[in-house]
Design a protein around this motif. Structure first.
Motif, PDB file in Angstrom:
ATOM      1  N   LEU A   5       0.862  -1.177   0.000  1.00 37.79           N
ATOM      2  CA  LEU A   5       0.000   0.000   0.000  1.00 37.79           C
ATOM      3  C   LEU A   5       0.898   1.225   0.000  1.00 37.79           C
ATOM      4  O   LEU A   5       1.709   1.410   0.915  1.00 37.79           O
ATOM      5  CB  LEU A   5      -0.916   0.008   1.232  1.00 37.79           C
ATOM      6  N   ALA A   6       0.780   2.069  -1.023  1.00 40.20           N
ATOM      7  CA  ALA A   6       1.707   3.192  -1.132  1.00 40.20           C
ATOM      8  C   ALA A   6       1.010   4.450  -1.611  1.00 40.20           C
ATOM      9  O   ALA A   6       0.079   4.404  -2.415  1.00 40.20           O
ATOM     10  CB  ALA A   6       2.845   2.832  -2.099  1.00 40.20           C
ATOM     11  N   GLY A   7       1.451   5.590  -1.096  1.00 42.71           N
ATOM     12  CA  GLY A   7       0.944   6.871  -1.565  1.00 42.71           C
ATOM     13  C   GLY A   7       0.708   7.855  -0.443  1.00 42.71           C
ATOM     14  O   GLY A   7       0.601   7.475   0.723  1.00 42.71           O
ATOM     15  N   PRO A   8       0.614   9.131  -0.782  1.00 39.34           N
ATOM     16  CA  PRO A   8       0.430  10.180   0.232  1.00 39.34           C
ATOM     17  C   PRO A   8      -0.995  10.320   0.748  1.00 39.34           C
ATOM     18  O   PRO A   8      -1.226  10.995   1.745  1.00 39.34           O
ATOM     19  CB  PRO A   8       0.860  11.447  -0.524  1.00 39.34           C
ATOM     20  N   ASP A   9      -1.976   9.682   0.056  1.00 38.28           N
ATOM     21  CA  ASP A   9      -3.366   9.754   0.529  1.00 38.28           C
ATOM     22  C   ASP A   9      -3.535   8.777   1.685  1.00 38.28           C
ATOM     23  O   ASP A   9      -4.003   7.646   1.515  1.00 38.28           O
ATOM     24  CB  ASP A   9      -4.326   9.428  -0.620  1.00 38.28           C
ATOM     25  N   ASP A  10      -3.162   9.239   2.864  1.00 40.56           N
ATOM     26  CA  ASP A  10      -3.164   8.407   4.056  1.00 40.56           C
ATOM     27  C   ASP A  10      -4.571   7.942   4.435  1.00 40.56           C
ATOM     28  O   ASP A  10      -4.755   6.843   4.967  1.00 40.56           O
ATOM     29  CB  ASP A  10      -2.538   9.196   5.214  1.00 40.56           C
ATOM     30  N   PHE A  11      -5.569   8.748   4.134  1.00 39.54           N
ATOM     31  CA  PHE A  11      -6.953   8.405   4.478  1.00 39.54           C
ATOM     32  C   PHE A  11      -7.404   7.153   3.728  1.00 39.54           C
ATOM     33  O   PHE A  11      -7.873   6.178   4.328  1.00 39.54           O
ATOM     34  CB  PHE A  11      -7.877   9.580   4.147  1.00 39.54           C
ATOM     35  N   SER A  12      -7.259   7.160   2.414  1.00 36.63           N
ATOM     36  CA  SER A  12      -7.674   6.019   1.603  1.00 36.63           C
ATOM     37  C   SER A  12      -6.807   4.801   1.886  1.00 36.63           C
ATOM     38  O   SER A  12      -7.300   3.666   1.880  1.00 36.63           O
ATOM     39  CB  SER A  12      -7.598   6.375   0.108  1.00 36.63           C
ATOM     40  N   LEU A  13      -5.533   5.041   2.154  1.00 41.60           N
ATOM     41  CA  LEU A  13      -4.636   3.932   2.474  1.00 41.60           C
ATOM     42  C   LEU A  13      -5.083   3.228   3.755  1.00 41.60           C
ATOM     43  O   LEU A  13      -5.122   1.992   3.822  1.00 41.60           O
ATOM     44  CB  LEU A  13      -3.202   4.447   2.603  1.00 41.60           C
ATOM     45  N   LYS A  14      -5.435   4.015   4.772  1.00 45.00           N
ATOM     46  CA  LYS A  14      -5.865   3.422   6.047  1.00 45.00           C
ATOM     47  C   LYS A  14      -7.180   2.654   5.887  1.00 45.00           C
ATOM     48  O   LYS A  14      -7.390   1.636   6.542  1.00 45.00           O
ATOM     49  CB  LYS A  14      -6.007   4.519   7.103  1.00 45.00           C
ATOM     50  N   LEU A  15      -8.066   3.147   5.026  1.00 48.18           N
ATOM     51  CA  LEU A  15      -9.303   2.432   4.770  1.00 48.18           C
ATOM     52  C   LEU A  15      -9.017   1.070   4.133  1.00 48.18           C
ATOM     53  O   LEU A  15      -9.635   0.059   4.482  1.00 48.18           O
ATOM     54  CB  LEU A  15     -10.216   3.250   3.854  1.00 48.18           C
ATOM     55  N   LYS A  16      -8.077   1.044   3.179  1.00 46.57           N
ATOM     56  CA  LYS A  16      -7.715  -0.218   2.534  1.00 46.57           C
ATOM     57  C   LYS A  16      -7.066  -1.158   3.537  1.00 46.57           C
ATOM     58  O   LYS A  16      -7.341  -2.374   3.536  1.00 46.57           O
ATOM     59  CB  LYS A  16      -6.755   0.047   1.371  1.00 46.57           C
ATOM     60  N   LEU A  17      -6.225  -0.626   4.387  1.00 46.55           N
ATOM     61  CA  LEU A  17      -5.590  -1.438   5.425  1.00 46.55           C
ATOM     62  C   LEU A  17      -6.644  -2.066   6.331  1.00 46.55           C
ATOM     63  O   LEU A  17      -6.575  -3.263   6.648  1.00 46.55           O
ATOM     64  CB  LEU A  17      -4.637  -0.567   6.254  1.00 46.55           C
ATOM     65  N   ALA A  18      -7.622  -1.278   6.730  1.00 48.19           N
ATOM     66  CA  ALA A  18      -8.699  -1.789   7.585  1.00 48.19           C
ATOM     67  C   ALA A  18      -9.503  -2.868   6.862  1.00 48.19           C
ATOM     68  O   ALA A  18      -9.913  -3.863   7.465  1.00 48.19           O
ATOM     69  CB  ALA A  18      -9.619  -0.638   8.007  1.00 48.19           C
ATOM     70  N   SER A  19      -9.715  -2.676   5.565  1.00 45.90           N
ATOM     71  CA  SER A  19     -10.461  -3.648   4.770  1.00 45.90           C
ATOM     72  C   SER A  19      -9.725  -4.986   4.686  1.00 45.90           C
ATOM     73  O   SER A  19     -10.335  -6.052   4.812  1.00 45.90           O
ATOM     74  CB  SER A  19     -10.698  -3.095   3.359  1.00 45.90           C
ATOM     75  N   ILE A  20      -8.409  -4.916   4.496  1.00 48.71           N
ATOM     76  CA  ILE A  20      -7.611  -6.146   4.434  1.00 48.71           C
ATOM     77  C   ILE A  20      -7.659  -6.871   5.773  1.00 48.71           C
ATOM     78  O   ILE A  20      -7.849  -8.089   5.838  1.00 48.71           O
ATOM     79  CB  ILE A  20      -6.154  -5.825   4.041  1.00 48.71           C
ATOM     80  N   LYS A  21      -7.501  -6.111   6.848  1.00 47.46           N
ATOM     81  CA  LYS A  21      -7.544  -6.718   8.184  1.00 47.46           C
ATOM     82  C   LYS A  21      -8.897  -7.391   8.428  1.00 47.46           C
ATOM     83  O   LYS A  21      -8.952  -8.496   8.969  1.00 47.46           O
ATOM     84  CB  LYS A  21      -7.285  -5.658   9.257  1.00 47.46           C
TER      85      LYS A  21
END
Length: 334
Positions: A5-21
């Motif tokens: 997961l890479a990029g400066p959009d920390d908001f969308s990145l954290k949502l994807k991280l939560a989805s994977i978890k």
């Protein structure tokens, strides 16, 4: 199960991280089998032992590593070091040969296809990139976010929200939450945005930051009281102060590396001219040492409020008084 997961959009990145978890099973069970590492400090042996370990009483093991790719990049895609402990192939081998029961998530603020470690992993990991949204995509995002929250919003209100807040999705999401509640079932209008968001609130946050750093105690306390009168909660003020200090610190760090203003503005997502100019101004006037000290102190106060060790309004009042008085920085509570 290997993700990047890479990029400066920390908001969308954290949502994807939560989805994977969430896809890996019960959060409470997964927490006991989760390991989190900082890539810059991670030892190859420790990493391999962790990813190779079989889960106990859980369906899988989760390993999250932040900044591992950045460790091997000198900024131009070249390898920083050639020592065995910093050999990207060692980490790549541990990742690609990990058992199916281990889920590995690599998190980076930016991604270069020339990164030495990425070259080994490009076809071995599921890559998700999260760039800052440009204005057209940001407007679409706002419309969807409002709809998901059960509200509606006019095109003029969307345009104004983009102008006032920019592409910081954490801030935009917070403003949308307030606006949906304020509109109470009717479409959000540009007047609603002017009332609740506007430059006035942002200006007062900047004024508070200026007063704190310039140790103007009277101005700082009056500005804080004005924010309270406008109905802003202590937690919101703390978050806005932290956000602005974080932007100024990031600006100074990127500037010290030789980054151009256009590139910095894109990376920080500062589409709003007003916020961009104030960030530039504060970065020029305040030292990095002082910025980091105050930012650290803000995080301590926020943690004390969120953990119930201190009432959040009292924590904010004491923090502003201490910082604006120029007193030595000390912990809120131990």
């Amino acid at each position: 199960m290997r993700y990047l997961l890479a990029g400066p959009d920390d908001f969308s990145l954290k949502l994807k991280l939560a989805s994977i978890k969430a896809s890996l099973g019960d959060p409470a069970v997964l927490a006991s089998a989760t390991s989190v590492f900082e890539g810059a400090k991670l030892k190859p042996g420790e990493f391999k032992l962790t990813v190779d370990a079989l889960p106990f009483l859980t369906p899988c093991r989760l390993v999250v590593v932040t900044g591992l790719l950045a460790r091997f990049s000198a900024g131009d895609g070249t390898l920083k070091k050639a020592s065995k402990i910093d050999d990207p192939e060692v980490f790549a081998s541990a990742i690609t040969n990990s058992p199916p029961s281990t889920a590995i998530i690599l998190i980076e603020t930016e991604l270069s296809r020339n990164n030495p470690l990425f070259k080994y992993l490009a076809d071995k990991v599921e890559v998700h990139e999260f760039p800052m949204l440009d204005k057209p995509r940001l407007k679409e995002w706002i419309g969807r976010r409002v709809m998901d929250a059960g509200g509606a919003i006019t095109p003029m209100a969307i345009n104004l929200l983009v102008q006032y807040v920019g592409a910081d999705l954490w801030a935009v999401a917070g403003e949308i939450e307030k606006l949906v509640l304020f509109a109470a079932g009717r479409p959000i209008t540009d007047n609603d945005v002017k009332t609740l968001v506007g430059y006035a609130g942002e200006s007062n946050i900047f004024a508070l930051v200026d007063a704190i750093f310039e140790t103007r105690l009277k101005t700082a306390t009056e500005t804080l009281e004005n924010l309270k009168v406008k109905g802003l909660s202590a937690s919101y003020v703390l978050s806005m102060l932290s956000r602005q200090l974080r932007l100024v610190i990031q600006y100074k760090e990127l500037k010290s590396r030789g980054s151009k203003d256009l590139e910095i503005r894109r990376k920080l997502g500062l589409l709003a001219d007003f916020v961009w100019k104030k960030t530039q101004d504060q970065a020029a006037r305040f030292t990095m040492s002082r910025l980091k000290d105050v930012y650290s102190r803000l995080l301590e106060a926020d943690l004390a409020a969120k953990t119930g060790r201190m009432d959040e309004e009292l924590a904010l009042d004491l923090l502003v008084a201490e910082l604006a008085s120029g007193a030595p920085l000390t912990p809120v509570l131990t």
